[in-house]
Scaffold this active site. Structure first.
Site, PDB file in Angstrom:
ATOM      1  N   THR A  83     -25.209 -20.292 -26.409  1.00  0.00           N
ATOM      2  CA  THR A  83     -24.391 -21.805 -26.744  1.00  0.00           C
ATOM      3  C   THR A  83     -25.162 -22.382 -27.936  1.00  0.00           C
ATOM      4  OG1 THR A  83     -23.722 -21.873 -24.368  1.00  0.00           O
ATOM      5  CG2 THR A  83     -23.501 -23.711 -25.717  1.00  0.00           C
ATOM      6  N   GLU A 134      -6.878 -20.161 -20.885  1.00  0.00           N
ATOM      7  CA  GLU A 134      -6.901 -20.713 -22.215  1.00  0.00           C
ATOM      8  C   GLU A 134      -5.760 -20.400 -23.016  1.00  0.00           C
ATOM      9  OE1 GLU A 134     -10.796 -20.072 -23.155  1.00  0.00           O
ATOM     10  OE2 GLU A 134     -11.818 -21.520 -21.725  1.00  0.00           O
ATOM     11  N   PHE A 186     -22.508 -34.721 -23.503  1.00  0.00           N
ATOM     12  CA  PHE A 186     -21.913 -34.376 -24.953  1.00  0.00           C
ATOM     13  C   PHE A 186     -20.426 -34.363 -25.008  1.00  0.00           C
ATOM     14  CE2 PHE A 186     -22.774 -30.443 -22.335  1.00  0.00           C
ATOM     15  CZ  PHE A 186     -21.408 -29.741 -22.341  1.00  0.00           C
ATOM     16  N   ASN A 233     -21.620 -25.062 -33.281  1.00  0.00           N
ATOM     17  CA  ASN A 233     -21.967 -23.681 -33.090  1.00  0.00           C
ATOM     18  C   ASN A 233     -20.758 -22.997 -33.040  1.00  0.00           C
ATOM     19  OD1 ASN A 233     -20.331 -24.361 -30.885  1.00  0.00           O
ATOM     20  ND2 ASN A 233     -21.538 -23.706 -29.055  1.00  0.00           N
ATOM     21  N   HIS A 256     -15.757 -20.911 -30.212  1.00  0.00           N
ATOM     22  CA  HIS A 256     -15.586 -20.649 -28.604  1.00  0.00           C
ATOM     23  C   HIS A 256     -15.005 -19.607 -28.290  1.00  0.00           C
ATOM     24  CE1 HIS A 256     -14.097 -21.853 -24.618  1.00  0.00           C
ATOM     25  NE2 HIS A 256     -12.914 -21.061 -24.977  1.00  0.00           N
ATOM     26  N   LYS A 271     -14.260 -23.049 -34.686  1.00  0.00           N
ATOM     27  CA  LYS A 271     -14.245 -24.275 -34.769  1.00  0.00           C
ATOM     28  C   LYS A 271     -14.232 -25.052 -36.150  1.00  0.00           C
ATOM     29  CE  LYS A 271     -16.656 -24.601 -30.052  1.00  0.00           C
ATOM     30  NZ  LYS A 271     -18.006 -24.899 -29.600  1.00  0.00           N
ATOM     31  N   ARG A 303     -18.590 -12.303 -25.694  1.00  0.00           N
ATOM     32  CA  ARG A 303     -19.468 -13.492 -25.411  1.00  0.00           C
ATOM     33  C   ARG A 303     -20.891 -12.975 -25.888  1.00  0.00           C
ATOM     34  NH1 ARG A 303     -18.517 -18.723 -23.559  1.00  0.00           N
ATOM     35  NH2 ARG A 303     -20.448 -18.485 -22.285  1.00  0.00           N
ATOM     36  N   TYR A 345     -11.175 -28.416 -22.559  1.00  0.00           N
ATOM     37  CA  TYR A 345     -12.731 -28.534 -22.242  1.00  0.00           C
ATOM     38  C   TYR A 345     -12.983 -29.311 -20.858  1.00  0.00           C
ATOM     39  CZ  TYR A 345     -14.682 -26.450 -26.397  1.00  0.00           C
ATOM     40  OH  TYR A 345     -14.890 -25.788 -27.444  1.00  0.00           O
TER      41      TYR A 345
HETATM   42  P1  IDP Z   1     -20.161 -21.997 -24.545  1.00  0.00           P
HETATM   43  O1  IDP Z   1     -19.241 -22.404 -25.655  1.00  0.00           O
HETATM   44  O2  IDP Z   1     -21.225 -21.376 -24.953  1.00  0.00           O
HETATM   45  O3  IDP Z   1     -19.239 -21.478 -23.414  1.00  0.00           O
HETATM   46  P2  IDP Z   1     -20.471 -24.406 -22.860  1.00  0.00           P
HETATM   47  O4  IDP Z   1     -21.513 -24.567 -22.108  1.00  0.00           O
HETATM   48  O5  IDP Z   1     -19.143 -24.004 -22.166  1.00  0.00           O
HETATM   49  O6  IDP Z   1     -20.580 -23.464 -23.856  1.00  0.00           O
HETATM   50  O7  IDP Z   1     -20.109 -25.921 -23.784  1.00  0.00           O
HETATM   51  C1  IDP Z   1     -18.879 -25.806 -24.411  1.00  0.00           C
HETATM   52  C2  IDP Z   1     -19.289 -26.534 -25.790  1.00  0.00           C
HETATM   53  O8  IDP Z   1     -19.728 -27.657 -25.580  1.00  0.00           O
HETATM   54  C3  IDP Z   1     -20.440 -25.608 -26.575  1.00  0.00           C
HETATM   55  O9  IDP Z   1     -19.992 -24.406 -27.345  1.00  0.00           O
HETATM   56  C4  IDP Z   1     -20.881 -26.645 -27.612  1.00  0.00           C
HETATM   57  O10 IDP Z   1     -19.833 -26.918 -28.642  1.00  0.00           O
HETATM   58  C5  IDP Z   1     -20.705 -28.021 -26.465  1.00  0.00           C
HETATM   59  N1  IDP Z   1     -21.987 -28.213 -26.140  1.00  0.00           N
HETATM   60  C6  IDP Z   1     -22.569 -27.666 -24.959  1.00  0.00           C
HETATM   61  N2  IDP Z   1     -23.642 -28.111 -24.715  1.00  0.00           N
HETATM   62  C7  IDP Z   1     -24.004 -29.395 -25.720  1.00  0.00           C
HETATM   63  C8  IDP Z   1     -25.083 -30.128 -25.846  1.00  0.00           C
HETATM   64  O11 IDP Z   1     -25.829 -29.919 -24.964  1.00  0.00           O
HETATM   65  N3  IDP Z   1     -25.175 -30.713 -26.869  1.00  0.00           N
HETATM   66  C9  IDP Z   1     -23.803 -30.702 -27.735  1.00  0.00           C
HETATM   67  N4  IDP Z   1     -22.843 -30.146 -27.488  1.00  0.00           N
HETATM   68  C10 IDP Z   1     -22.902 -29.212 -26.478  1.00  0.00           C
HETATM   69 MG    MG Z   2     -17.648 -22.308 -21.967  1.00  0.00          MG
END
Ligand code: IDP
Ligand code: MG
Length: 151
Positions: free
Chosen positions: A92, A127, A57, A113, A116, A9, A86, A49
């Protein structure tokens, strides 16, 4: 073989973490089938997404991923590879991610974070098709070390 789409990212690119993160993938023994630097536009971000549309978010997530260049990779290996990736990526929320994971070693906050990774082989295929054309992928290249990585 199964494969995952990985996105380094904008924060990972801006912080000079392309090399350290890709090194972990290479060192693990996983095979890169595609790799490029690109700018994600809003429609691509919304498509990728799509499952999160409507969540609080979502708009912030779209701004984050479109804010600066990203590096995208397709990474492949035998059955179980997507789950293994993963595990390497970590929870996350980097604040809760285990040390030794990418998010647990390089990040502190959920909105930054770093990476992805596809959450299932099916997501990996979906994807990959969103981010790469067939001509950009080399699915079956032979690697001299393959026999030293897989029995
Ligand atoms: P993942 O990336 O671990 O699969 P997902 O739940 O699929 O997590 O969420 C996709 C992305 O959305 C996360 O990697 C993060 O960048 C963002 N995200 C998810 N939950 C939050 C939140 O509560 N606050 C801000 N960003 C979030
Ligand atoms: Mg995800």
């Amino acid at each position: 073989m199964e494969r995952a789409l990985i996105i380094l990212k904008p924060d990972a690119v801006q912080r000079g973490l392309i090399g350290p993160i890709i090194s972990r993938i290479e060192q693990r023994g996983l095979k890169i089938q595609g790799l490029k630097l690109m700018q994600v536009d809003e429609s691509l971000a919304r498509k990728h997404y799509g499952e999160h549309e409507g969540k609080p978010f979502f708009n912030g997530l779209v701004s984050y991923i479109t804010s600066a260049p990203v590096v995208v990779l397709v990474v492949a290996g035998k059955a179980g590879t997507v789950e293994m990736i993963r595990t390497m990526v970590g929870a996350t929320n980097p604040a809760k991610a285990a040390p030794g994971t990418i998010r647990g070693d390089f990040g502190v906050e959920i909105g930054r974070n770093l990476i992805h990774a596809s959450d299932s082989p099916e997501s990996g295929e979906r994807e990959t098709a969103i981010f790469f054309s067939a001509a950009e992928l080399i699915a079956d290249w032979g690697r001299a070390t393959d026999a030293w990585i897989y029995e």
